[in-house]
Motif scaffolding. Structure first.
Motif, PDB file in Angstrom:
ATOM      1  N   ARG A 361       2.487 -20.592  54.833  1.00 60.50           N
ATOM      2  CA  ARG A 361       1.952 -21.391  55.935  1.00 60.50           C
ATOM      3  C   ARG A 361       1.583 -22.821  55.494  1.00 60.50           C
ATOM      4  O   ARG A 361       0.766 -23.479  56.124  1.00 60.50           O
ATOM      5  N   GLY A 362       2.181 -23.257  54.396  1.00 66.51           N
ATOM      6  CA  GLY A 362       1.997 -24.651  53.998  1.00 66.51           C
ATOM      7  C   GLY A 362       2.943 -25.553  54.771  1.00 66.51           C
ATOM      8  O   GLY A 362       3.912 -25.110  55.393  1.00 66.51           O
ATOM      9  N   ASN A 363       2.662 -26.845  54.724  1.00 70.07           N
ATOM     10  CA  ASN A 363       3.527 -27.846  55.356  1.00 70.07           C
ATOM     11  C   ASN A 363       4.571 -28.265  54.312  1.00 70.07           C
ATOM     12  O   ASN A 363       4.505 -29.336  53.731  1.00 70.07           O
ATOM     13  N   ILE A 364       5.536 -27.366  54.093  1.00 67.50           N
ATOM     14  CA  ILE A 364       6.459 -27.526  52.971  1.00 67.50           C
ATOM     15  C   ILE A 364       7.417 -28.679  53.240  1.00 67.50           C
ATOM     16  O   ILE A 364       8.100 -28.704  54.263  1.00 67.50           O
ATOM     17  N   HIS A 365       7.450 -29.628  52.307  1.00 69.64           N
ATOM     18  CA  HIS A 365       8.414 -30.725  52.347  1.00 69.64           C
ATOM     19  C   HIS A 365       9.531 -30.380  51.362  1.00 69.64           C
ATOM     20  O   HIS A 365       9.291 -30.297  50.154  1.00 69.64           O
ATOM     21  N   LEU A 366      10.741 -30.192  51.855  1.00 74.10           N
ATOM     22  CA  LEU A 366      11.836 -29.783  50.989  1.00 74.10           C
ATOM     23  C   LEU A 366      12.414 -30.997  50.254  1.00 74.10           C
ATOM     24  O   LEU A 366      13.589 -31.336  50.377  1.00 74.10           O
ATOM     25  N   THR A 367      11.555 -31.621  49.461  1.00 75.48           N
ATOM     26  CA  THR A 367      11.980 -32.691  48.584  1.00 75.48           C
ATOM     27  C   THR A 367      12.764 -32.092  47.414  1.00 75.48           C
ATOM     28  O   THR A 367      12.774 -30.869  47.210  1.00 75.48           O
ATOM     29  N   VAL A 368      13.385 -32.950  46.610  1.00 74.29           N
ATOM     30  CA  VAL A 368      14.111 -32.448  45.442  1.00 74.29           C
ATOM     31  C   VAL A 368      13.166 -31.717  44.484  1.00 74.29           C
ATOM     32  O   VAL A 368      13.500 -30.620  44.000  1.00 74.29           O
ATOM     33  N   PRO A 369      11.965 -32.248  44.170  1.00 74.88           N
ATOM     34  CA  PRO A 369      11.055 -31.462  43.314  1.00 74.88           C
ATOM     35  C   PRO A 369      10.719 -30.096  43.894  1.00 74.88           C
ATOM     36  O   PRO A 369      10.659 -29.108  43.162  1.00 74.88           O
ATOM     37  N   THR A 433       8.681 -45.324  36.234  1.00 76.97           N
ATOM     38  CA  THR A 433       9.579 -46.481  36.361  1.00 76.97           C
ATOM     39  C   THR A 433       9.293 -47.370  37.557  1.00 76.97           C
ATOM     40  O   THR A 433       9.768 -48.503  37.609  1.00 76.97           O
ATOM     41  N   GLY A 434       8.540 -46.866  38.551  1.00 75.20           N
ATOM     42  CA  GLY A 434       8.349 -47.617  39.787  1.00 75.20           C
ATOM     43  C   GLY A 434       9.514 -47.468  40.745  1.00 75.20           C
ATOM     44  O   GLY A 434       9.533 -48.126  41.794  1.00 75.20           O
ATOM     45  N   ARG A 435      10.487 -46.619  40.416  1.00 80.32           N
ATOM     46  CA  ARG A 435      11.673 -46.411  41.251  1.00 80.32           C
ATOM     47  C   ARG A 435      11.852 -44.930  41.557  1.00 80.32           C
ATOM     48  O   ARG A 435      11.513 -44.075  40.753  1.00 80.32           O
ATOM     49  N   MET A 436      12.427 -44.646  42.727  1.00 80.89           N
ATOM     50  CA  MET A 436      12.739 -43.271  43.096  1.00 80.89           C
ATOM     51  C   MET A 436      14.123 -42.909  42.584  1.00 80.89           C
ATOM     52  O   MET A 436      15.036 -43.743  42.553  1.00 80.89           O
ATOM     53  N   LEU A 437      14.297 -41.669  42.160  1.00 80.10           N
ATOM     54  CA  LEU A 437      15.628 -41.166  41.881  1.00 80.10           C
ATOM     55  C   LEU A 437      16.380 -40.951  43.188  1.00 80.10           C
ATOM     56  O   LEU A 437      15.771 -40.691  44.241  1.00 80.10           O
ATOM     57  N   ASP A 438      17.694 -41.079  43.137  1.00 79.65           N
ATOM     58  CA  ASP A 438      18.505 -40.932  44.339  1.00 79.65           C
ATOM     59  C   ASP A 438      18.396 -39.509  44.882  1.00 79.65           C
ATOM     60  O   ASP A 438      18.641 -38.537  44.163  1.00 79.65           O
ATOM     61  N   ASP A 439      18.045 -39.392  46.151  1.00 74.89           N
ATOM     62  CA  ASP A 439      17.774 -38.081  46.745  1.00 74.89           C
ATOM     63  C   ASP A 439      19.047 -37.256  46.910  1.00 74.89           C
ATOM     64  O   ASP A 439      19.064 -36.053  46.610  1.00 74.89           O
ATOM     65  N   ARG A 440      20.132 -37.891  47.352  1.00 75.60           N
ATOM     66  CA  ARG A 440      21.364 -37.132  47.571  1.00 75.60           C
ATOM     67  C   ARG A 440      21.917 -36.592  46.257  1.00 75.60           C
ATOM     68  O   ARG A 440      22.308 -35.419  46.175  1.00 75.60           O
ATOM     69  N   ILE A 444      22.465 -32.542  45.138  1.00 74.70           N
ATOM     70  CA  ILE A 444      23.726 -32.024  44.590  1.00 74.70           C
ATOM     71  C   ILE A 444      23.479 -31.416  43.213  1.00 74.70           C
ATOM     72  O   ILE A 444      23.971 -30.322  42.891  1.00 74.70           O
ATOM     73  N   HIS A 445      22.699 -32.124  42.391  1.00 72.04           N
ATOM     74  CA  HIS A 445      22.376 -31.629  41.050  1.00 72.04           C
ATOM     75  C   HIS A 445      21.656 -30.287  41.123  1.00 72.04           C
ATOM     76  O   HIS A 445      21.968 -29.360  40.354  1.00 72.04           O
ATOM     77  N   PHE A 446      20.715 -30.144  42.034  1.00 67.39           N
ATOM     78  CA  PHE A 446      19.960 -28.891  42.141  1.00 67.39           C
ATOM     79  C   PHE A 446      20.864 -27.723  42.501  1.00 67.39           C
ATOM     80  O   PHE A 446      20.843 -26.676  41.829  1.00 67.39           O
TER      81      PHE A 446
END
Length: 593
Positions: A361-369, A433-440, A444-446
């Protein structure tokens, strides 16, 4: 007098600041740079281990096809792959990399308490890697005794690399333990002595608890490997007989007499099983933080999680001989170690329940992590269940030298922590790094990594039940294994090649995003812990500028009823917490802490 002391302290701080490129990025005493140095070195040597594993899979999947893989080179690849992955990659990356980066930031410290010793720990670790890899370039090559280095095989003629290979391996391990000890003393002392005001032990993030407990385990367990390595080195060089018994070798009596190979097994596994948790506990702690952040929910049962980590650490020292059921131990000892093996499963299972109940019942965000978090939980459950089978003496005996062991060990000790490492890098890369890794690319990597590793290791359990032996260069003619087993072996090898190539996506993402990634801002995940509250991103030397932070609450105030936002940073005082209109929430640390 007080003014002079303050001025002297400021002057010392100024002198400690890096003054040139060399002191900032090479001979650095900044824990963040040292963490990156550890991580890059561990990943680089891990790629060597990856190539070695591919050479083994080519031989196993397509025997007699590749003439450059000889039996001796096959066993050398087994030995170096196992030792690199367990010691020089996983231990170094989770403790030297994540431990160095996260402990001062999460505890609100400016740096490790012994920065110069911290720098030395990395350079001694790097030296140990060079010594290990140098064995590829000497006559005879690296040792092929297996990553457990069991005597008398490791010191007797006929084993690949029995001359310089085993000597360089043991010297490298001694250097690694020296490096770990310097770093480990830093981690423990920093956690105990350098926390900022308000950061009590029971307000520390679980990542710090996991790294702290694993470091204590290492400081207690690595001495067993150190003394056994030195004794084995003396057996190899000086003709002593600590572990090598009297025996015939090549038709001649050896120079050894009276040694006990079983003694080495006890010493090795007294280190070896805590080593499983030296890798696992940091992963447990880190995954707990990632679950809370990306499910937007406070971690379920924080105190239970802390005590589970500590319980696992204590019990891990009384289960080592379940690796030795086939060595002929007394049945009463077998019963004892089987019992403790089942007992240690209880706090481990509690952690899994807590992760699942945090997601519930969490507000799950399906981010890469978060994808890597979910992949880890499934994989760890699968590997843990097969571990319960192997903890039973009667089941372990027939499976011990089969591919069932390879499948289980890699699911628990290989795939699971690697998934945590990937998820953690995707999570903390923006802070570094101050930068985000590419989400797409991350997604694919996951999926390639998850499905690929399951295609490798799940069939190994079936092959083990069929009786396929491990550590064989070639099976030859077998009547007890169906022909389909070799087809499955070939499929496993193809999957291994696919997974290896998939990691190039990750490496490209790391390099490309460093310059071209989306700007992350200071707190892209809306996290509560201190490392996301630094004045600058990436944090500068000293982390916090003029004033250290003050902590008012635990690390997991997410989705607190009555609060206007779904996260409350640890540095936010009760009177500063935005509240919903009409809310009776008083802004204090949640009672669920």
């Amino acid at each position: 007098m007080a003014y002079v002391a303050i001025a002297d302290r400021d002057h010392e701080q100024h002198l400690h600041d890096p003054q040139s490129f060399v002191t900032k990025y090479i001979w650095s005493q900044d824990h963040k740079i040292i963490a990156i140095q550890y991580s890059l070195t561990a990943i680089s040597v891990g790629l060597v281990a990856l190539v070695l594993s591919l050479s083994m899979r080519l031989q196993l999947g397509f025997p007699d096809t590749f003439s450059f893989i000889t039996p001796g080179e096959y066993y050398q690849a087994i030995t170096m792959h196992g030792m690199i992955m367990v010691i020089y990659l996983l231990t170094a990356l989770l403790l030297g990399g994540f431990g160095n980066y996260l402990i001062p930031l999460m505890c609100g410290a400016r740096d490790m308490v012994f920065p110069y010793m911290n720098m030395l720990s990395y350079w001694v670790y790097l030296l140990s890697v060079f010594v290990l890899l140098s064995s590829f370039f000497i006559s005879g090559g690296p040792t092929g005794a297996g990553w457990t280095l069991y005597p008398p095989q490791s010191v007797m003629p006929g084993t690949p690399g029995v001359g310089g290979g085993i000597v360089l391996m043991l010297i490298s391990l001694v250097l690694f333990i020296v490096a770990f000890t310097m770093g480990g003393l830093n981690y423990v002392t920093t956690v105990l002595q350098a926390r900022c005001r308000g950061m009590t032990m029971m307000r520390m993030p679980l990542a710090v608890w996991g790294i702290f407990t694993a470091t204590v385990l290492g400081l207690l367990a690595f001495p067993a490997l150190l003394v056994s390595g030195i004794m084995l080195l003396l057996d190899a060089l000086a003709g002593t007989s600590f572990f090598a018994p009297a025996m015939l070798s090549m038709g001649e009596e050896s120079r050894h007499a009276g040694g006990s190979p079983i003694l080495f097994q006890h010493l090795f596994w007294f280190f070896g099983h805590p080593e499983v948790y030296i890798v696992a506990l940091p992963a447990f702690g880190v995954i707990s933080d990632l679950v809370a952040v990306h499910a937007r929910k406070n971690i379920f049962g924080y105190r239970m999680m802390v005590w589970a980590i500590l319980s696992i650490g204590v019990i891990s020292f009384v289960v080592w001989a379940h690796h030795m059921y086939v060595s002929g131990m007394n049945p009463y000892f077998g019963f004892f170690f089987a019992t403790t093996t089942l007992i240690i499963a209880i706090p481990t299972a509690l952690k899994v329940y807590n992760w699942v109940l945090t997601l519930w019942r969490g507000n799950i965000h399906l981010t890469v992590p978060m994808l890597f978090v979910i992949g880890f939980i499934f994989t760890f459950i699968n590997g843990g269940i097969t571990g319960l089978f192997l903890g039973n003496v009667a089941v372990d005996m027939p499976l011990s030298d089969s591919y069932f062991i390879v499948g289980h060990f890699h699911m628990v000790m290989g795939v699971s922590p690697i998934l945590v490492i990937f998820g953690s890098i995707y999570h903390w890369y923006p802070k570094m790094t101050g930068r985000m890794l590419d989400d797409r690319l991350g997604r694919i990597h996951f999926w390639c990594t998850l499905f690929g590793t399951y295609a490798i290791y799940l069939p190994m359990h079936y092959l083990g039940i069929l009786g396929l032996p491990r550590r064989y260069y070639a099976l030859g003619d077998t009547s007890f294994i169906p022909d389909s087993a070799q087809a499955m072996n070939a499929g496993i090898s193809i999957a291994a090649l696919f997974v290896a190539l998939s990691q190039m996506i990750f490496l490209f993402n790391l390099a490309w995003s460093r310059k071209h990634g989306k700007p992350a801002g200071g707190n892209p995940w809306n996290a509560t812990t201190l490392e996301w509250q630094t004045p600058q991103t990436p944090p500068v030397h000293g982390n916090w500028g003029k004033d250290l932070p003050v902590v008012y609450r635990w690390a997991y105030d997410y989705s607190v009823p009555g609060a206007a936002q779904d996260f409350i940073p640890q540095t936010m005082a009760p009177e500063d917490v935005p509240r919903d209109v009409g809310s009776t929430y008083d802004g204090r640390e949640g009672a669920h802490a």
